[in-house]
Design a protein around this motif. Sequence first.
Motif, PDB file in Angstrom:
ATOM      1  N   LEU A   1      24.554 -21.583  45.428  1.00  0.00           N
ATOM      2  CA  LEU A   1      24.771 -21.134  46.804  1.00  0.00           C
ATOM      3  C   LEU A   1      23.926 -21.925  47.795  1.00  0.00           C
ATOM      4  O   LEU A   1      24.404 -22.293  48.876  1.00  0.00           O
ATOM      5  CB  LEU A   1      24.447 -19.646  46.934  1.00  0.00           C
ATOM      6  CG  LEU A   1      25.502 -18.673  46.465  1.00  0.00           C
ATOM      7  CD1 LEU A   1      24.957 -17.247  46.539  1.00  0.00           C
ATOM      8  CD2 LEU A   1      26.749 -18.791  47.313  1.00  0.00           C
ATOM      9  N   VAL A   2      22.682 -22.193  47.434  1.00  0.00           N
ATOM     10  CA  VAL A   2      21.803 -22.970  48.312  1.00  0.00           C
ATOM     11  C   VAL A   2      22.341 -24.384  48.494  1.00  0.00           C
ATOM     12  O   VAL A   2      22.378 -24.911  49.610  1.00  0.00           O
ATOM     13  CB  VAL A   2      20.356 -22.991  47.763  1.00  0.00           C
ATOM     14  CG1 VAL A   2      19.504 -24.006  48.485  1.00  0.00           C
ATOM     15  CG2 VAL A   2      19.730 -21.621  47.871  1.00  0.00           C
ATOM     16  N   VAL A   3      22.797 -24.985  47.419  1.00  0.00           N
ATOM     17  CA  VAL A   3      23.331 -26.351  47.496  1.00  0.00           C
ATOM     18  C   VAL A   3      24.615 -26.383  48.314  1.00  0.00           C
ATOM     19  O   VAL A   3      24.785 -27.248  49.185  1.00  0.00           O
ATOM     20  CB  VAL A   3      23.537 -26.937  46.081  1.00  0.00           C
ATOM     21  CG1 VAL A   3      24.334 -28.220  46.123  1.00  0.00           C
ATOM     22  CG2 VAL A   3      22.190 -27.157  45.411  1.00  0.00           C
ATOM     23  N   ALA A   4      25.523 -25.457  48.062  1.00  0.00           N
ATOM     24  CA  ALA A   4      26.791 -25.435  48.807  1.00  0.00           C
ATOM     25  C   ALA A   4      26.550 -25.154  50.291  1.00  0.00           C
ATOM     26  O   ALA A   4      27.129 -25.818  51.161  1.00  0.00           O
ATOM     27  CB  ALA A   4      27.722 -24.386  48.209  1.00  0.00           C
TER      28      ALA A   4
ATOM     29  N   ALA B   1      22.548 -20.447  59.765  1.00  0.00           N
ATOM     30  CA  ALA B   1      21.598 -20.652  58.667  1.00  0.00           C
ATOM     31  C   ALA B   1      20.882 -19.350  58.316  1.00  0.00           C
ATOM     32  O   ALA B   1      20.672 -19.055  57.131  1.00  0.00           O
ATOM     33  CB  ALA B   1      20.593 -21.737  59.038  1.00  0.00           C
ATOM     34  N   LEU B   2      20.515 -18.555  59.322  1.00  0.00           N
ATOM     35  CA  LEU B   2      19.845 -17.283  59.041  1.00  0.00           C
ATOM     36  C   LEU B   2      20.776 -16.292  58.341  1.00  0.00           C
ATOM     37  O   LEU B   2      20.353 -15.586  57.421  1.00  0.00           O
ATOM     38  CB  LEU B   2      19.289 -16.676  60.330  1.00  0.00           C
ATOM     39  CG  LEU B   2      18.026 -17.333  60.876  1.00  0.00           C
ATOM     40  CD1 LEU B   2      17.674 -16.745  62.238  1.00  0.00           C
ATOM     41  CD2 LEU B   2      16.870 -17.182  59.913  1.00  0.00           C
ATOM     42  N   LEU B   3      22.023 -16.232  58.774  1.00  0.00           N
ATOM     43  CA  LEU B   3      22.980 -15.345  58.109  1.00  0.00           C
ATOM     44  C   LEU B   3      23.195 -15.767  56.655  1.00  0.00           C
ATOM     45  O   LEU B   3      23.234 -14.932  55.746  1.00  0.00           O
ATOM     46  CB  LEU B   3      24.309 -15.327  58.855  1.00  0.00           C
ATOM     47  CG  LEU B   3      24.324 -14.585  60.188  1.00  0.00           C
ATOM     48  CD1 LEU B   3      25.639 -14.810  60.914  1.00  0.00           C
ATOM     49  CD2 LEU B   3      24.083 -13.113  59.969  1.00  0.00           C
ATOM     50  N   THR B   4      23.332 -17.060  56.455  1.00  0.00           N
ATOM     51  CA  THR B   4      23.519 -17.568  55.092  1.00  0.00           C
ATOM     52  C   THR B   4      22.273 -17.325  54.243  1.00  0.00           C
ATOM     53  O   THR B   4      22.368 -16.936  53.076  1.00  0.00           O
ATOM     54  CB  THR B   4      23.849 -19.069  55.139  1.00  0.00           C
ATOM     55  OG1 THR B   4      24.948 -19.276  56.016  1.00  0.00           O
ATOM     56  CG2 THR B   4      24.195 -19.601  53.773  1.00  0.00           C
TER      57      THR B   4
ATOM     58  N   ILE C   1      21.869 -15.315  50.743  1.00  0.00           N
ATOM     59  CA  ILE C   1      21.290 -15.962  49.555  1.00  0.00           C
ATOM     60  C   ILE C   1      20.105 -15.157  49.036  1.00  0.00           C
ATOM     61  O   ILE C   1      19.979 -14.910  47.834  1.00  0.00           O
ATOM     62  CB  ILE C   1      20.881 -17.411  49.880  1.00  0.00           C
ATOM     63  CG1 ILE C   1      22.123 -18.277  50.074  1.00  0.00           C
ATOM     64  CG2 ILE C   1      19.982 -17.990  48.799  1.00  0.00           C
ATOM     65  CD1 ILE C   1      21.830 -19.653  50.621  1.00  0.00           C
ATOM     66  N   GLY C   2      19.226 -14.721  49.929  1.00  0.00           N
ATOM     67  CA  GLY C   2      18.057 -13.943  49.522  1.00  0.00           C
ATOM     68  C   GLY C   2      18.438 -12.617  48.909  1.00  0.00           C
ATOM     69  O   GLY C   2      17.893 -12.215  47.874  1.00  0.00           O
TER      70      GLY C   2
END
Length: 129
Positions: free
Chosen positions: A54-57, A31-34, A38-39
């Motif tokens: 991207l957040v939804v996927a 989750a942190l890598l993703t 995203i950020g």
Amino acid sequence: MTHMKQQHSRVLSLRFGESPIADLCSCVVLALLTAFMIGAGDLSAVNPVGTLLLVVAAGATLGAVFPRHVLLTATILGLAVPTAHVLARMNSWSVESAPRSLWWALLVLVPAVVAAFAGSVLRRVASAR
């Protein structure tokens, strides 16, 4: 000899999905890598729709992979955009589409939570068949 087997079985229990702590650590790291991706992507994006997708996927995927940690996953992903904008303002980075207020950036939490719960529900429905 039994002591060796106990150690061996303890090491094997740290595989994916078999230990709650290993599962939690895997969830947080992914989750942190993703969230970092995203950020970083949101800071250079002109249109926020790509970030939202991207957040939804990512929320649906991580919610399906880690159904026990849905709220944690959604919180980490949802806070990626506000955290990136706070860092950008603190460091005076140029941002393509900065929100007027950082409170608007917190709205990303809503689709992150909905997507993570949807992924979790879809996994449970798929595994029930």
